[in-house]
Write an enzyme that holds these catalytic residues in place. Structure first.
Site, PDB file in Angstrom:
ATOM      1  CE1 TYR A   2     -67.727   9.901 -27.520  1.00  0.00           C
ATOM      2  CE2 TYR A   2     -69.855   9.498 -27.438  1.00  0.00           C
ATOM      3  CZ  TYR A   2     -69.032  10.301 -28.079  1.00  0.00           C
ATOM      4  OH  TYR A   2     -68.985  11.671 -26.926  1.00  0.00           O
TER       5      TYR A   2
ATOM      6  CG  ASN B 187     -76.133  14.221 -32.364  1.00  0.00           C
ATOM      7  OD1 ASN B 187     -76.710  13.597 -32.076  1.00  0.00           O
ATOM      8  ND2 ASN B 187     -75.462  13.201 -32.904  1.00  0.00           N
TER       9      ASN B 187
ATOM     10  CB  VAL C 177     -75.492  12.702 -39.987  1.00  0.00           C
ATOM     11  CG1 VAL C 177     -75.139  13.593 -38.270  1.00  0.00           C
ATOM     12  CG2 VAL C 177     -75.466  12.776 -41.438  1.00  0.00           C
TER      13      VAL C 177
ATOM     14  NE  ARG D 186     -78.801  10.394 -33.809  1.00  0.00           N
ATOM     15  CZ  ARG D 186     -78.255   9.286 -34.188  1.00  0.00           C
ATOM     16  NH1 ARG D 186     -79.713   9.246 -34.373  1.00  0.00           N
ATOM     17  NH2 ARG D 186     -77.302   8.438 -33.990  1.00  0.00           N
TER      18      ARG D 186
END
Ligand code: NAD
Ligand code: UDP
Ligand code: UDP
Length: 318
Positions: free
Chosen positions: A149, A178, A191, A215
Site C-alpha cells: 500500500y 485517516n 479502527v 492517529r
C-alpha cells in the site's frame, strides 16, 4: 452532442466509502459523474441512491486495465484502504496503485483532463517528523506487510509528478490522513468502524498494542470539501497537500470515547500490534489552509456521533 455547461468527472473507486460521498457532492453541484469500481471493497449499496440520477453513470471496471472514455476531471480513488483488505491480495494492491495510476494518467493525457490522486499519510510511514509536513520524505519499510500500500501510493505519486514534468499534465496530489464517517463498511477493519461495531454489539474492543499509538481523524464531509477545493485550484498547484484533521488521539482515548458515546458495556482487550504500525500521526495542514482556504469543521465527538448513528441504522436494517 456534448453539453459544455457540465463538467464530466470520473471517480475511480466511486462505490467505496470516500468515493460515494465525492460522487454525491459532484452530482449536487451539477457535474456529470462517471463512477468506476470493481466492487472489491466498495458496494452498489453505497451508490444505489444515485443510480436513478440523470447525470450519474456506473461502470464495473478494474483500473489495472485501460479505460477509454471522455472526461474533464479524474478523481483517482480506486484502492483498498484498510490494512486487512489491502494485505489480503498485496500484489493486486500494488497493481491497483501503480498500473491504475498509469492507466488513469494515460487517460488524462489523451483527454487533456485534470487528475487528482487520493494519496495517503502512509507515504510518511512511521514518521520521525511530527506533525508531518509535505516536505518530509517519510520512513517507509520497502519490504514489510504495509509496503504494498505505502510503496504503491509512493510510486503513484512519482508517476503523477513525472507525467506532470514530462507531459505537462495538470495534476493534484492530496495526501489524505485517516478519514471516517457513514458508509465505511461494517467489516472494513479500520479502527473507527471496528470499535463502533464492537461497542454497539457488546463485543470486546480490540485494541492493538498498548493503545498509545496516535492517529488524527477527519470527518468525511470535511475531506470531500478539501478534495473539491483542491481540484478547483489553478494549474500551477500540484500538491502534495495534506488533508486531515490535526486533532490527535491515542487509540485508547478513541476506544474510551466510543464506549462513552454509545454507553456500551464492551470491555477493552489488548491484541498484538501489527508490524510496521505507525506510532504517531498528525497532519500539518498549514498548506491546505493557505492554498485551499480550508480547515476541518467537524470535531471528533460530533463526527463519531453521526457515524455511530449510521452504524446503528445499518444494524437495524440487517
Ligand atoms: P474503500 O475501500 O471504501 O474504497 C476504495 C474503492 O476502490 C472501493 O470501492 C473498491 O471496490 C475500489 N477498488 C479497489 N481496487 C480497485 C480496482 N483495481 N479497480 C477499480 N476499483 C477498485 O476506501 P476509502 O476509504 O474510500 O479510500 C478511497 C481512497 O482514498 C483510496 O485510494 C485510499 O487509499 C485513499 N485514502 C483513504 C483514507 C481514509 O482514511 N479513508 C486515507 C488515506 C487515503
Ligand atoms: N490509457 C488508457 N486510456 C486512454 C489512454 C491510455 O487507459 O485513454 C492507458 C494505456 O493502457 C496506456 C497507459 O494508459 O498504456 C499510459 O498511457 P501513455 O499515453 O502514457 O503511454 P503509452 O503506453 O500509450 O505509450
Ligand atoms: N487498531 C486497533 N484495533 C483495531 C483496528 C486498528 O487498535 O481493531 C489500531 C491500529 O493498530 C492502528 C490504528 O488503530 O494503530 C489505526 O488503524 P487503521 O487500520 O484504522 O488505520 P492505519 O493504521 O492505516 O492508520
Amino acid at each position: 452532442m456534448r453539453d459544455l455547461t457540465h463538467r464530466r468527472a470520473l471517480v475511480t473507486g466511486g462505490a467505496g466509502f470516500l468515493g460515494s460521498h465525492l460522487c454525491e457532492r459532484l452530482l449536487e453541484r451539477g457535474d456529470d459523474v462517471l463512477c468506476l469500481d470493481n466492487f472489491y471493497t466498495g458496494s452498489r449499496r453505497n451508490i444505489s441512491h444515485l443510480l436513478g440520477r440523470e447525470n450519474f453513470e456506473l461502470i464495473r471496471h478494474d483500473v489495472t486495465f485501460p479505460l477509454y472514455v471522455e472526461v474533464d476531471d479524474i478523481y483517482n480513488l480506486a484502492c483498498p484502504a484498510s490494512p486487512i483488505h489491502y494485505q489480503y491480495d498485496p500484489v493486486q494492491t500494488t497493481k491497483t496503485s501503480v498500473h491504475g495510476a498509469i492507466n488513469m494518467l494515460g487517460l488524462a493525457k489523451r483527454c487533456k483532463a485534470k487528475i487528482l490522486q487520493a494519496s495517503t499519510s502512509e507515504v510518511y510511514g512511521d514518521p520521525e517528523m511530527h506533525p508531518q509536513r509535505e516536505e518530509y520524505w517519510g520512513r517507509v519499510n520497502p519490504i514489510g506487510i504495509r509496503s504494498c500500500y505505502d510503496e504503491g501510493k509512493r510510486c503513484a505519486e512519482t508517476l503523477f509528478f513525472d507525467y506532470h514534468r514530462q507531459h505537462k499534465l495538470r495534476i493534484k496530489v492530496a495526501r489524505i490522513f485517516n478519514t471516517y464517517g457513514p458508509r465505511m463498511h461494517p467489516n472494513d477493519g479500520r479502527v473507527v468502524s471496528n470499535f463502533i461495531m464492537q461497542a454497539l454489539t457488546g463485543q470486546d474492543i480490540t485494541l492493538f498494542g498498548t493503545g498509545n499509538q496516535t492517529r488524527s481523524f477527519c470527518y468525511v464531509d470535511d475531506l470531500v470539501e478539501a478534495m473539491l477545493r483542491m481540484m478547483g485550484t489553478p494549474d500551477e498547484v500540484t500538491g502534495p497537500i495534506n488533508i486531515g484533521n490535526p486533532g490527535e488521539f491515542t487509540m485508547l482515548e478513541l476506544a474510551e470515547k466510543i464506549i462513552a458515546l454509545i454507553g456500551s458495556k464492551s470491555k477493552i482487550i489488548h491484541l498484538p500490534l501489527p508490524s510496521d504500525d505507525p506510532k504517531q500521526r498528525q497532519p500539518d495542514i498549514g498548506l491546505a489552509t493557505k492554498i485551499l482556504g480550508w480547515k476541518p469543521h467537524v470535531a471528533l465527538d460530533e463526527g463519531l456521533a453521526r457515524t455511530i448513528n449510521y452504524f446503528e441504522r445499518q444494524l437495524q436494517v440487517s
